[in-house]
Enzyme design. Structure first.
Site, short mmCIF file in Angstrom:
data_model
loop_
_atom_site.label_atom_id
_atom_site.label_comp_id
_atom_site.label_asym_id
_atom_site.label_seq_id
_atom_site.Cartn_x
_atom_site.Cartn_y
_atom_site.Cartn_z
CG HIS A 116 5.12 15.88 -20.87
ND1 HIS A 116 6.37 15.97 -21.94
CD2 HIS A 116 5.76 15.51 -19.74
CE1 HIS A 116 7.31 15.90 -21.11
NE2 HIS A 116 7.13 15.46 -19.98
CG ASP A 152 10.73 19.25 -17.14
OD1 ASP A 152 10.11 19.21 -16.06
OD2 ASP A 152 10.84 17.79 -17.79
CG HIS A 154 11.51 14.57 -18.97
ND1 HIS A 154 11.26 14.68 -17.65
CD2 HIS A 154 12.33 13.02 -19.23
CE1 HIS A 154 11.75 13.74 -17.04
NE2 HIS A 154 12.18 12.95 -17.97
CG ASP A 242 12.21 16.98 -14.30
OD1 ASP A 242 12.95 17.95 -14.83
OD2 ASP A 242 11.55 16.52 -14.84
ZN LIG Z 1 10.28 16.36 -16.78
#
Ligand SMILES: [Zn+2]
Length: 306
Positions: A116, A152, A154, A242
């Protein structure tokens, strides 16, 4: 202080300096002792709407300056943060160097994660972008074409934006649909395909909340086919754990068996650098990592030792 010139090929030097010194400045300003503020948390953000065209200044007060570099309120900096941030970037570079010197696979257990973090800002529990630093390190070591696959749960908005204008580093991600209400909210949509020289070198596959092994692996298979068509010298994997069922930070429902199959698909792509990203169910993380790595070894034609 410039311990990481290789980091500064990916990130603005001002961001690196901020991360290196912000805790010292925060303490010097008396914020922990005098105000009980024991972590750096910004409270004002110079958004485009606030500045309305004014030039961005770097405020002298550290509590004002924090929001210049951090884009959320959940990514804290404390006394040991910089050592951990440097350690994660070092691990990513060591893994990249290991594969650049001929090993087929390397895994960097990075904490904190990185995908991120953008060129000039940190957030999303990420500070420096470990996967991007590894990819840039591989380019510097002679790799011509890199493919990054981000599994991931996200979207890796930081990695996407670092390479958004480039064709030498392709980025592909499968992730829970930000349009369904998930972080990073402002990026990760299917129509984000790259820009300029990078047009066509960014691929997002958002998935509906509740997606399990079948849909997740089918999407990963599609990304692997696209990556393979580029004939990358090395693939970099943002290995988030995750997406697993039971993880408190995502609604995806991937099993251990799903992560093993994902590892097989990744390992079969060729030399791969695996970079640890998210994963928050502490009881299951170890088993998920082992499943993914055993699959990668199998896919690469290596005998996985038990
Ligand atoms: Zn994540």
């Amino acid at each position: 202080m410039d311990q990481h010139p290789r980091v500064r090929t990916v990130h603005d030097p001002e961001l690196v300096d901020h991360l290196a010194f912000v805790w010292r400045d925060w303490e010097d300003a008396g914020l922990p002792a005098g105000y009980g503020r024991d972590r750096v948390v910004p409270y004002i953000f110079p958004t485009p709407g606030m500045l309305a065209g004014l030039p961005l200044r770097s405020p002298p007060a550290v509590h004002g300056r924090a929001g210049q570099f951090c884009y959320d309120t959940m990514t804290l900096v404390g006394p040991g943060s910089w050592a951990a941030i440097q350690g994660a970037a070092d691990a990513a570079l060591t893994a990249a160097d290991t594969v650049a010197s001929g090993e087929p696979l390397a895994y960097a257990l990075c904490r904190p994660p990185g995908h991120h973090a953008t060129r000039s800002a940190y957030g999303g529990s990420c500070y420096l972008n470990n996967a991007a630093i590894a990819a840039q390190g591989l380019r510097a070591a002679g790799a011509r074409q890199i493919a990054i696959i981000d599994i991931d749960a996200h979207h890796g908005n930081g990695t996407q934006m670092i390479f958004y204008d480039r064709s030498d580093v392709w980025y592909g991600s499968l992730h829970v649909d930000p349009g369904a209400g998930w972080f990073p909210h402002y990026a990760g949509y299917e129509e984000e395909c790259g820009r300029g020289d990078g047009e066509g070198f960014n691929r997002n596959l958002p998935l509906a909340p509740g997606t399990g092994d079948d849909g997740w692996i089918a999407a990963l298979g599609a990304l692997c086919r696209e990556a393979r068509a580029l004939h990358p010298d090395v693939v970099v994997i943002s290995l988030g754990l995750d997406a697993a069922t039971g993880d408190p930070e995502s609604p995806l429902r991937v099993t251990h068996a799903g992560y093993y199959v994902a590892g097989c698909l990744i390992g079969a792509l060729g030399p791969a650098v695996l970079i640890q990203e998210g994963g928050y169910d502490l009881a299951s993380l170890g088993g998920l990592a082992v499943a993914a790595l055993a699959g990668a070894a199998e896919g690469a034609g290596l005998r996985a030792s038990s």
